[in-house]
Design a protein around this motif. Structure first.
Motif, PDB file in Angstrom:
ATOM      1  N   UNK A 275       0.842  -1.212   0.000  1.00 41.81           N
ATOM      2  CA  UNK A 275       0.000   0.000   0.000  1.00 41.81           C
ATOM      3  C   UNK A 275       0.872   1.254   0.000  1.00 41.81           C
ATOM      4  N   UNK A 276       1.940   1.167   0.785  1.00 43.21           N
ATOM      5  CA  UNK A 276       2.823   2.335   0.910  1.00 43.21           C
ATOM      6  C   UNK A 276       3.413   2.731  -0.438  1.00 43.21           C
ATOM      7  N   UNK A 277       3.726   1.719  -1.232  1.00 47.75           N
ATOM      8  CA  UNK A 277       4.283   2.004  -2.561  1.00 47.75           C
ATOM      9  C   UNK A 277       3.286   2.745  -3.439  1.00 47.75           C
ATOM     10  N   UNK A 278       2.030   2.713  -3.027  1.00 48.15           N
ATOM     11  CA  UNK A 278       1.009   3.445  -3.787  1.00 48.15           C
ATOM     12  C   UNK A 278       0.628   4.748  -3.090  1.00 48.15           C
ATOM     13  N   UNK A 279       1.483   5.174  -2.167  1.00 50.68           N
ATOM     14  CA  UNK A 279       1.263   6.461  -1.512  1.00 50.68           C
ATOM     15  C   UNK A 279       0.307   6.422  -0.331  1.00 50.68           C
ATOM     16  N   UNK A 280      -0.098   5.219   0.071  1.00 50.84           N
ATOM     17  CA  UNK A 280      -1.017   5.118   1.207  1.00 50.84           C
ATOM     18  C   UNK A 280      -0.263   5.246   2.529  1.00 50.84           C
ATOM     19  N   UNK A 281      -0.923   5.759   3.540  1.00 45.72           N
ATOM     20  CA  UNK A 281      -0.393   5.707   4.896  1.00 45.72           C
ATOM     21  C   UNK A 281      -1.373   4.897   5.744  1.00 45.72           C
ATOM     22  N   UNK A 282      -0.915   4.577   6.925  1.00 50.93           N
ATOM     23  CA  UNK A 282      -1.705   3.686   7.766  1.00 50.93           C
ATOM     24  C   UNK A 282      -2.574   4.473   8.740  1.00 50.93           C
ATOM     25  N   UNK A 283      -3.743   3.939   8.986  1.00 52.07           N
ATOM     26  CA  UNK A 283      -4.567   4.525  10.046  1.00 52.07           C
ATOM     27  C   UNK A 283      -5.162   3.417  10.907  1.00 52.07           C
ATOM     28  N   UNK A 284      -5.338   3.729  12.183  1.00 53.61           N
ATOM     29  CA  UNK A 284      -6.025   2.803  13.075  1.00 53.61           C
ATOM     30  C   UNK A 284      -7.523   3.074  13.055  1.00 53.61           C
ATOM     31  N   UNK A 285      -7.883   4.224  12.473  1.00 53.69           N
ATOM     32  CA  UNK A 285      -9.290   4.628  12.513  1.00 53.69           C
ATOM     33  C   UNK A 285      -9.991   4.283  11.209  1.00 53.69           C
ATOM     34  N   UNK A 286     -10.909   3.367  11.350  1.00 53.31           N
ATOM     35  CA  UNK A 286     -11.674   2.913  10.206  1.00 53.31           C
ATOM     36  C   UNK A 286     -12.337   4.085   9.472  1.00 53.31           C
ATOM     37  N   UNK A 287     -12.857   5.002  10.283  1.00 57.47           N
ATOM     38  CA  UNK A 287     -13.572   6.173   9.729  1.00 57.47           C
ATOM     39  C   UNK A 287     -12.745   6.911   8.685  1.00 57.47           C
ATOM     40  N   UNK A 288     -11.425   6.968   8.947  1.00 61.02           N
ATOM     41  CA  UNK A 288     -10.543   7.753   8.064  1.00 61.02           C
ATOM     42  C   UNK A 288      -9.998   6.929   6.905  1.00 61.02           C
ATOM     43  N   UNK A 289     -10.298   5.630   6.893  1.00 57.20           N
ATOM     44  CA  UNK A 289      -9.651   4.755   5.908  1.00 57.20           C
ATOM     45  C   UNK A 289     -10.339   4.817   4.551  1.00 57.20           C
ATOM     46  N   UNK A 290      -9.522   4.652   3.509  1.00 60.81           N
ATOM     47  CA  UNK A 290     -10.043   4.517   2.146  1.00 60.81           C
ATOM     48  C   UNK A 290     -10.027   3.054   1.717  1.00 60.81           C
ATOM     49  N   UNK A 291      -9.234   2.265   2.422  1.00 58.77           N
ATOM     50  CA  UNK A 291      -9.177   0.824   2.154  1.00 58.77           C
ATOM     51  C   UNK A 291      -9.014   0.100   3.488  1.00 58.77           C
TER      52      UNK A 291
END
Ligand code: 5AD
Ligand code: SF4
Length: 433
Positions: free
Chosen positions: A44-60
């Protein structure tokens, strides 16, 4: 070691650009799954994603599932179920279900039951996770660093050396869902570990279901350890989980000669009863296991050993259980994970045959014996010197894997000798030497 079925996220590390998309990775089950989640996070990181613990803020969202016990599977399933609402609010959001329960239940079942799931990738096909990502998000841009340290603690990184398991313990679903053991080449293993060390890790954990059965061409487990121990930047090497059957004289020599090989082993025993061990097809007796512990402790005085126990295996009598209880003290385990037997097949002879009440009672009894024994083991370390790898200035882990607190310690990432002065709960207290 399989930790209790907790759910947590892999840490991507590094700063996040505020505008970037986010992925929430929910990991259930063992270290193997955690390592897989780190790989998924990297993709995911290679695609510019960052990690979140909050589902609300997630795109995937990725649910990395476990099926080792029914409870683990149920937890993963209800987690997937809860994503329905998330997907309704975010129809463009992507849901990936991966891991062992995904392997066991299959894409057809999971997509049938949860129509909002985008991709299902079983544990055996985890290397093909990238293909699913390409389908959903497109290929990663070229030239991004492939080897990032993705670990929560910058000191410890995991390197998978084998996947699957070729043993046939009667209670275990792992061989069915992960397939037979397949070892990675020493080159791949060493490159992976070296990259993690270069990125700042001090401690490497080599992972595999029966990690010490490793063999690739002519390279044995002991030879792989020797090579890994020479990697620049390595302060400590661990591995998990070994199986009692695969210890040999060559390994004992490595243990004796290599101080960087951790003085801790997680060596699942499962039961203290010879009758049950036989039914479980573990391949050793209680006596043979204890003899192995003695040989290991002779090679590495002060070695701490932790283990796994299953209570309530079909046919386990009160006497069998007493044998397990007695083994806690005899084995001198620093820690033990205790599990209630969970049937993983429909075969009638494998059904749980003691009442839930009795199962609970045995578990409680075993847990308190383990707790009591851990206290003894910790107290036994008072007055001894341990080597601590510091995570913060006054907290770290010893080679024996004890949590150690000091008043004035070292810099995070450094190693120091600490004289143990007292013990409390799960922690040793001491002073640097
Ligand atoms: N029931 C209960 N515990 C199990 N384990 C594996 N399979 C089962 C099962 N069917 C436990 C074992 C193993 C750990 C990873 O999980 O103790 O060592
Ligand atoms: Fe399961 Fe036994 Fe293989 Fe461990 S060694 S993964 S318990 S079959």
């Amino acid at each position: 070691m399989q930790k209790p079925e907790t759910s947590k996220s892999a840490d991507l590390g590094g700063g996040a650009a505020p505008s970037s998309k986010r992925v929430c990775i929910l990991t259930f089950g063992c270290q193997m799954n955690e390592a897989d989640s780190e790989g998924i996070a990297a993709a995911f990181r290679r695609r510019g994603y960052t990690l979140t613990d909050e589902l609300k803020k997630a795109d995937a969202v990725v649910v990395n599932t476990c099926t080792v016990r029914q409870k683990a599977e149920d937890k993963a399933i209800s987690q997937i179920g809860r994503l329905r609402v998330w997907k309704e609010k975010k129809p463009e959001g992507k849901v990936f279900v991966v891991g062992c329960a995904a392997q066991k239940l299959g894409e057809k079942y999971l997509k049938g039951r949860f129509d909002f799931v985008n991709e299902v990738v079983g544990a055996r096909a985890i290397e093909r996770f990238e293909d699913s990502l390409i389908r959903q998000l497109g290929p990663a841009p070229e030239g991004e660093a492939q080897h990032q340290n993705l670990y929560r603690s910058p000191q410890t990184a995991y390197t998978t050396i084998m996947r699957g398991c070729s043993l046939k313990c009667s209670y275990c679903i792992v061989p069915a869902v992960r397939g037979p053991a397949v070892c990675l080449s020493p080159k791949a293993v060493l490159e992976d570990a070296a990259a993690k060390l270069k990125a700042g890790a001090k401690e490497i954990v080599l992972l595999g279901q029966t990690v010490n059965s490793y063999k690739y061409g002519k390279t044995t487990f002991s030879e792989l350890l020797r090579k890994a121990l020479r990697l620049p930047g390595l302060e400590r090497l661990r591995f998990m989980s070994p199986h009692p059957l695969y210890y040999d004289a060559a390994f004992m020599k490595v243990l004796e000669e290599e101080p960087k090989l951790a003085r801790h082993m997680h060596l699942p025993v499962q039961s203290g009863s010879d009758r049950i061990l036989k039914a479980m097809r573990r391949g050793y007796t209680r006596g043979q296991y204890l003899d192995l512990l003695a040989r290991l402790r002779k090679a590495a005085p002060g070695l701490a050993v932790s283990t796994d126990f299953i209570v309530g295996y079909p046919g386990e009598t009160r006497k069998d259980f007493q044998d397990t209880l007695k083994l806690v003290r005899e084995g001198g385990f620093s820690l033990a994970y205790c599990f209630k037997y969970s049937p993983r097949t429909d075969r009638p002879e494998m059904a749980a045959d003691i009442s839930e009440k009795e199962m609970e009672a045995r578990l409680e009894e075993l847990l308190s014996a383990v707790k009591e024994n851990s206290r003894l083991v910790l107290n036994g370390r008072i007055g001894k010197i341990v080597e601590v790898l510091f995570e913060t200035e006054n907290y770290g882990r010893s080679s024996e894997n004890f949590a150690v607190r000091v008043k004035a310690g070292g810099a995070p990432g450094s190693l120091s000798k600490v004289l143990v002065e007292s013990a409390e709960k799960n922690t040793l207290n001491g002073n640097t030497q």
